[in-house]
Design a protein around this motif. Structure first.
Motif, PDB file in Angstrom:
ATOM      1  N   GLU A  83      -3.226   5.495   1.972  1.00 33.96           N
ATOM      2  CA  GLU A  83      -4.450   4.995   2.595  1.00 33.96           C
ATOM      3  C   GLU A  83      -5.069   6.121   3.396  1.00 33.96           C
ATOM      4  OE1 GLU A  83      -5.943   1.044   4.979  1.00 33.96           O
ATOM      5  OE2 GLU A  83      -3.846   1.597   5.085  1.00 33.96           O
ATOM      6  N   GLY A  99      -2.693   0.918  -3.925  1.00 34.49           N
ATOM      7  CA  GLY A  99      -1.617  -0.048  -3.789  1.00 34.49           C
ATOM      8  C   GLY A  99      -0.967  -0.353  -5.115  1.00 34.49           C
ATOM      9  N   GLU A 130      -7.802   2.751  -0.339  1.00 38.91           N
ATOM     10  CA  GLU A 130      -6.413   2.293  -0.329  1.00 38.91           C
ATOM     11  C   GLU A 130      -5.869   2.247  -1.750  1.00 38.91           C
ATOM     12  OE1 GLU A 130      -4.638  -2.012   0.391  1.00 38.91           O
ATOM     13  OE2 GLU A 130      -5.404  -1.130   2.248  1.00 38.91           O
ATOM     14  N   THR A 139       0.856  -1.187   0.000  1.00 37.53           N
ATOM     15  CA  THR A 139       0.000   0.000   0.000  1.00 37.53           C
ATOM     16  C   THR A 139       0.888   1.231   0.000  1.00 37.53           C
ATOM     17  OG1 THR A 139      -1.719  -1.164   1.214  1.00 37.53           O
ATOM     18  CG2 THR A 139      -1.775   1.247   1.300  1.00 37.53           C
TER      19      THR A 139
END
Length: 125
Positions: free
Chosen positions: A19, A26, A24, A16
């Motif tokens: 966030e 990633g 999130e 990630t």
């Protein structure tokens, strides 16, 4: 000249990088193995992904396949992606090298109860 072929995911390294607000962002480095078909070789992809509390929302990938396509050695690069409401990931071949120079076409990735598979519709002069 379209064909569909299964493959195996041999590596998935995910992290990630942002966030906040329950969203999130990633990235993942993914490698795949292709055997027993028109594609024989490996690929390496970098994925950028979006996740929400409801689950995955979208991804986009740049992927290089290296090996043989119908017995011709070389490599090609695909760009593909999908959102969570799509049943397949659609993309295009954007570059090619070696005996695959001049390769053009589209790709469709699917992952379901039939397993992971790639459909490649291509032209090669």
């Amino acid at each position: 000249m379209p064909f569909t072929q299964s493959f195996e995911i041999t590596k998935w390294d995910q992290s990630t990088y942002d966030e906040s607000d329950d969203v999130e962002l990633g990235r993942a480095t993914v490698t795949k193995s292709f055997a027993d078909g028109q594609l024989v070789g490996t690929s390496s992809a970098e994925l950028l992904m979006v996740g929400t509390p409801a689950g995955p929302a979208a991804y986009t990938a740049v992927e290089r396949f290296t090996g043989t396509l119908d017995g011709r050695d070389g490599s090609f690069v695909m760009v593909h992606g999908a959102t969570a409401d799509e049943s397949a990931s659609h993309g295009r071949i954007v570059a090619a090298a070696g005996d695959l120079t001049g390769l053009t076409g589209t790709v469709v990735y699917e992952h379901d109860d039939q397993g992971p598979r790639l459909t490649l519709d291509y032209e090669l002069a």
